[in-house]
Scaffold this motif. Structure first.
Motif, short mmCIF file in Angstrom:
data_model
loop_
_atom_site.label_atom_id
_atom_site.label_comp_id
_atom_site.label_asym_id
_atom_site.label_seq_id
_atom_site.Cartn_x
_atom_site.Cartn_y
_atom_site.Cartn_z
N LEU A 50 2.67 -4.52 -6.76
CA LEU A 50 2.72 -4.75 -5.32
C LEU A 50 3.59 -3.68 -4.65
O LEU A 50 3.25 -3.13 -3.61
CB LEU A 50 3.28 -6.14 -5.05
CG LEU A 50 3.39 -6.54 -3.57
CD1 LEU A 50 2.01 -6.60 -2.96
CD2 LEU A 50 4.11 -7.87 -3.42
N GLY A 51 4.73 -3.40 -5.32
CA GLY A 51 5.62 -2.38 -4.79
C GLY A 51 4.92 -1.03 -4.66
O GLY A 51 5.10 -0.31 -3.68
N ILE A 52 4.09 -0.72 -5.66
CA ILE A 52 3.39 0.57 -5.61
C ILE A 52 2.41 0.59 -4.43
O ILE A 52 2.28 1.60 -3.72
CB ILE A 52 2.68 0.83 -6.95
CG1 ILE A 52 3.74 1.02 -8.04
CG2 ILE A 52 1.78 2.05 -6.85
CD1 ILE A 52 3.18 1.24 -9.41
N VAL A 53 1.79 -0.56 -4.19
CA VAL A 53 0.86 -0.63 -3.06
C VAL A 53 1.61 -0.43 -1.75
O VAL A 53 1.18 0.34 -0.88
CB VAL A 53 0.14 -2.00 -3.05
CG1 VAL A 53 -0.68 -2.15 -1.79
CG2 VAL A 53 -0.73 -2.14 -4.29
N ILE A 54 2.76 -1.09 -1.61
CA ILE A 54 3.53 -0.95 -0.36
C ILE A 54 4.01 0.50 -0.22
O ILE A 54 4.06 1.04 0.88
CB ILE A 54 4.72 -1.91 -0.33
CG1 ILE A 54 4.24 -3.34 -0.56
CG2 ILE A 54 5.43 -1.83 1.01
CD1 ILE A 54 5.36 -4.34 -0.68
N THR A 55 4.38 1.12 -1.37
CA THR A 55 4.79 2.53 -1.32
C THR A 55 3.67 3.36 -0.71
O THR A 55 3.91 4.22 0.15
CB THR A 55 5.11 3.04 -2.73
OG1 THR A 55 6.09 2.20 -3.30
CG2 THR A 55 5.61 4.46 -2.68
N GLY A 56 2.43 3.09 -1.16
CA GLY A 56 1.30 3.81 -0.58
C GLY A 56 1.24 3.57 0.92
O GLY A 56 1.05 4.51 1.70
N ALA A 57 1.46 2.32 1.31
CA ALA A 57 1.34 1.98 2.73
C ALA A 57 2.37 2.73 3.57
O ALA A 57 2.04 3.38 4.56
CB ALA A 57 1.49 0.48 2.91
#
Lengths: 495, 493
Positions: free
Chosen positions: B414-421
């Protein structure tokens, strides 16, 4: 021991007294003849050469291991005397301002008398002689504190004298109880008496002596004189009080506790505390460290700030002593030298800024790096050393005290005095804040005026020598740490 | 050319810059550049030699220093150290290049800059705890002065906050080291010796968190991370690059190479808590970055998030985890340097704003296409896209995590996804704004200078080379991880 040998051992002290008398005579004669006061330059010259001669004499005096207990010159005494003389020399170099003081001859003579008292105190095992030596130093220091003719100085001197008088009473009373218990007038005999049994009498005497020495070292809660003296007294006197007097006091404390009362040290280790001077010193250290650092945060006068920093630093020194291990005692002795150098330098710098700016608030340092880059760098060295930041010697001193004090107390699963070292270490980090506030003014702030600060040669030496010494000792601490370790090992081996 | 050249060149550079006469003050940047290149080349050559002769003896220099304490001048450079030394050299060069336009008190600036570099080199090579701590502390005052004198937004506050956090953390490290030193007999500060002693379990249980926390604060562990964004935003560009790029790695390095090997059983007891804090840091940093308006704050919080991966890899305590942690140190060092360089120097010096809404008016992808391209690539690297160093590092950490804490993988994902965001949001808003027809035409901005271009190219090249061909880095790191120091902490060798 014959009289000539005794005189030989006292040669450094004799040189100081003779110099002081000559200085007084010359000063008075000059004033009679010309009607003007003796010049600061020549008075400083005479006093400084006297101290240099005394240092030289100290190097030449043969060691008398089996000396009398009245005057002894073991390796610790030799080391202590050397340190006191060197720090005293730097204090003497700091010239009293002409406006501040009209009688430089008398001031410097008094400083030499004070130094004589401190020297005698570092080299004796005899209780009464110790008292006399300490009072010789103290009486001179009370006078020195009040020598400039301002209301502040008078207040400082009076406070110093009143507190000092009470502490002297404590000292004498404590010593008399110790004598009453042991029927011995020397520390070695007291140690012998303690081996055959401890009585509350001796412990009560010890507590009183600790109170008195706590006053001399400016340990909280016996520090109330310090801020006023640091602020009100002439810089020269403060320099002597803060460095040389502290070093001598520490040697006396070490001798008293670790030779005389080694048998009743108790323990300050967490979970296995037991009554004794180790525990009392640990409490004194903790209170000093907390008080000194927290109150220093709120100061708007750099001199007062240095006074509270002196209280805090006494706390660090006591951490080293309370572990009652040769290594940590040596570390404390190393730190008292390093601290003395740093605080002397900082005081000299403050005095020089004060002379140009008229006050000693941190704001007076604004833009120092533009007026005088070298002074700013020196300030950086002093503040970083006081805060314990490498590569300056203060860091090595603090680290050595903390790690060796732990090594002296930690056993098995116990945490030793980690509680105290942790407190000291964290509060030492807090202290960086107030040192940084001064550095911020000097390096970050711009000041409106453009000027260039000129220093008198005495001032330049009193700032330059400590700065260089702090860098050298920071990079090569063994230069001082090794001789100290040897001296402590030799002196404590006898107990 | 031995690795000793790294330290020597940095401190010699600092001294030389200080000694330059006032009329040659402008030459200080050149001196600093030469010194940095010398250091980076020394580290690079040593890396290549190590790769060519992996079985040769590690370079070492072991001298007497303070015998009464047992502290020695003991430097050594195994593969792990060498990789970090090279990273430091690269960031140092880029930092000097990005500060080519510093004109206020350049001598002091570059002297302080080189002092920090020297201290960092020293930490990465120290094999004596006392020496390591000295090098670690040397950087504190230069950090403060660099930020307080040359910084921007709330510089005095940011500098003081960062410095107080650092010194507070150092106080903990001091206590932790003193405990180890004392319990090991009070004779030596040699890290290998201290790590070989079997400390009582009860002692490890309380001594480990003290020592580890001291290092972890500097590594930006949540909730002790708040100094990082404030300080990095306040700092001048070169200092932000150094702070986020290498100084935070000092904390991670200390935690990995001192705290964990010294008290392995203490680490075992606390590793789950560390992993949890690391994951919170990853999520918290990413979410906070998502809400920032200041481009530098976005990068500052992204650093907190990325540093979480390092702590997580260490907490996993598997070979993959530790390797990933070190890879992430290197990768984030380069990427953070690049992002701060572009945001702080390339963009801010031209637009005088870092506000994401105000940057809209500049239409940067048209007015500054080079910077837009570079930032896009850096964003891609930061998001962990394959082909860049971030991917290699984060995938290694994830594998390590899977071996020890499989239940933590979903939140990290999830953290990686938010990083992308947050990365895409910042990039989009800053460089590719949506503009309406009626908007005023953007002002023309001066094109990228040579020094900026070369710094960007250097950092990108390192990140991409790790991403495409990680093998030499992995073998350097693995060589370091084979040291006896780490055997006690590896759960799955």
């Amino acid at each position: 021991m014959n009289v000539s040998a005794l005189f030989m051992q006292l040669l450094p002290e004799a040189v100081l007294v003779i110099t002081a008398l000559v200085l007084l005579g010359v000063a008075v004669a000059t004033e009679r003849k010309t009607g003007r006061s003796f010049s600061v330059g020549s008075a400083t010259g005479i006093a400084a050469s006297g101290i240099l001669l005394a240092l030289l004499a100290l190097g030449r005096v043969p060691s008398e291991t089996a000396g009398s207990s009245l005057v002894l010159l073991d390796s610790m005494a030799r080391l202590g005397k050397g340190v006191v003389l060197a720090l005293g020399l730097l204090a003497v170099l700091l010239p009293p301002g002409q406006k501040e003081i009209r009688e430089p001859g008398e001031v410097l003579a008094l400083m030499l008398f004070a130094l004589t008292g401190l020297l005698l105190a570092t080299g004796t095992n005899h209780l009464l002689f110790l008292f006399v030596a300490l009072e010789l130093a103290s009486l001179s220091l009370y006078l020195l504190a009040g020598f400039s003719r301002s209301a502040r100085a008078a207040e400082a001197s009076l406070k110093y004298f009143l507190f000092g008088g009470v502490s002297a009473a404590f000292l004498l009373f404590g010593l008399s109880w110790i004598y009453g218990f042991s029927h011995a007038a020397t520390l070695t005999d007291v140690a012998l008496a303690l081996k055959s049994g401890v009585s509350p009498l001796a412990m009560a005497g010890l507590v009183m002596v600790l109170v008195a020495l706590g006053f001399k070292l400016a340990a909280a809660p016996f520090h109330y004189w310090a801020p006023d003296v640091y602020q009100g007294a002439p810089a020269t006197s403060v320099a002597l009080v803060s460095a040389a007097s502290k070093a001598a006091g520490l040697v006396v404390l070490i001798r008293f506790l670790q030779i005389g009362f080694a048998a009743v040290d108790g323990s300050a280790a967490w979970g296995s505390m037991s009554a004794g001077w180790s525990l009392w010193l640990a409490v004194l250290a903790a209170v000093s460290i907390l008080f000194g650092n927290v109150l220093a945060l709120a100061q708007s006068s750099v001199r007062r700030l240095l006074a509270y920093s002196a209280v805090a630093n006494t706390g660090y020194l006591l951490v080293g002593i309370c572990a009652n291990a040769p290594a940590s005692t040596g570390a404390a002795l190393f730190y008292v030298v390093v601290y003395g150098l740093a605080t002397l330098g900082a005081l000299s710098l403050t005095a020089s800024v004060e002379r140009h700016q008229g006050n000693d608030s941190p704001q007076a340092f604004a833009g120092l790096v533009h007026h005088s880059p070298l002074q700013a760098v020196a300030l950086l060295i002093f503040m970083a050393s006081l805060a314990g930041i490498p590569p300056f010697a203060g860091f090595v001193g603090k680290f050595a005290i903390f790690s060796t004090a732990m090594a002296g107390t930690i056993r098995g699963e116990g945490s030793g005095i980690t509680w105290l070292v942790g407190l000291a270490s964290v509060m030492s980090a807090v202290s960086l804040y107030y040192y940084l506030c001064i550095l911020k003014e000097a390096f970050v702030k711009e000041s409106a005026e453009v000027r260039s600060d000129r220093l008198s040669p005495g001032h330049a030496l009193a700032i330059g020598i400590p700065a260089v010494a702090l860098v050298v000792l920071g990079l090569f601490p063994s230069l001082l740490l090794d001789p100290i370790a040897r001296a402590v090992a030799e002196s404590l081996a006898a107990r | 050319m031995t690795p000793a050249w790294t330290i020597l060149s940095a401190f010699a550079g600092a001294l030389l810059v200080l000694l330059l006469p006032a009329r040659l003050a402008g030459a200080s940047r050149l001196v600093a550049l030469i010194a940095s290149i010398l250091g980076a080349v020394a580290a690079g050559v040593a890396c290549l030699e190590r790769l060519a002769h992996p079985d040769a003896a590690v370079w070492e220099s072991n001298r007497e220093w303070i015998p009464s304490l047992g502290a020695r001048l003991h430097f050594a450079a195994d593969g792990l150290s060498l990789a970090l030394l090279f990273l430091t050299g690269v960031v140092a060069i880029a930092g000097v290049l990005f500060s080519w336009n510093v004109n206020t008190r350049p001598r002091a600036f570059f002297a302080l800059f080189m002092t920090i570099i020297g201290g960092v080199y020293g930490v990465f090579m120290s094999r004596d705890a006392f020496l390591l701590f000295v090098c670690y502390e040397i950087v504190i005052l230069p950090k403060y002065l660099l930020i307080a004198i040359w910084g921007s937004t709330r510089r005095e506050y940011g500098a003081m906050k960062l410095t107080m956090y650092s010194i507070g953390a150092s106080a903990l490290i001091l206590v932790g080291l003193a405990v180890a030193y004392a319990a090991a007999g009070g004779t030596s500060f040699e890290i290998a010796y201290l790590a070989s002693v079997k400390y009582p379990l009860a002692l490890q249980a309380w001594a480990f968190p003290i020592l580890f926390l001291g290092f972890a604060v500097l590594a930006g562990m949540w909730p002790f991370h708040t100094w990082a964004p404030t300080g990095h935003v306040a700092a001048p560009t070169a200092a932000s690059m150094l702070l986020a790029g290498v100084v935070m790695k000092l904390g991670a390095f200390g935690a990995l190479c001192v705290a964990m090997p010294l008290f392995p059983q203490g680490f075992e007891q606390w590793s789950t808590s560390i992993a949890l804090l690391a994951v919170i840091g990853i999520l918290y940093g990413a979410l906070t970055a998502l809400a920032q308006q200041d481009l530098k704050f976005v990068i500052g919080y992204s650093s907190v998030s990325h540093m979480g991966f390092i702590l997580l890899g260490m907490a996993a305590a598997t070979h993959w985890g530790l390797r990933g942690a070190v890879l992430q140190m290197i990768s984030h060092g380069v990427i953070a340097g690049l992002l701060f360089g572009i945001a702080g120097r390339v963009v801010y010096e031209r637009t005088h704003t870092r506000d994401l809404n105000e940057l809209k008016a500049f239409d940067l992808w048209k007015t500054l296409p080079g910077a837009a391209l570079a930032f896009t690539l850096a964003t891609a690297a930061s998001m962990g896209l394959p082909g860049f160093s971030g991917f290699v590092a984060e995938i290694s950490v994830a594998i390590g995590l899977w071996q020890t804490y499989p239940w933590l993988v979903p939140p990290v994902a999830l953290g990686i996804v938010i990083t992308g965001a947050f990365s895409l949001r910042a990039m989009h808003k800053a460089f590719f704004p949506e503009r309406n027809v009626g908007d005023a035409p953007p002002p023309t901005l001066p094109p990228l200078t040579g020094s900026e271009k070369s710094a960007i190219a250097l950092l990108l090249a390192v990140s991409i080379s790790i991403g495409i061909y990680p093998k030499p880095w992995v073998s350097l790191i693995d060589e370091g991880l084979r040291s006896p120091l780490f055997q006690s902490i590896l759960a799955h060798p």
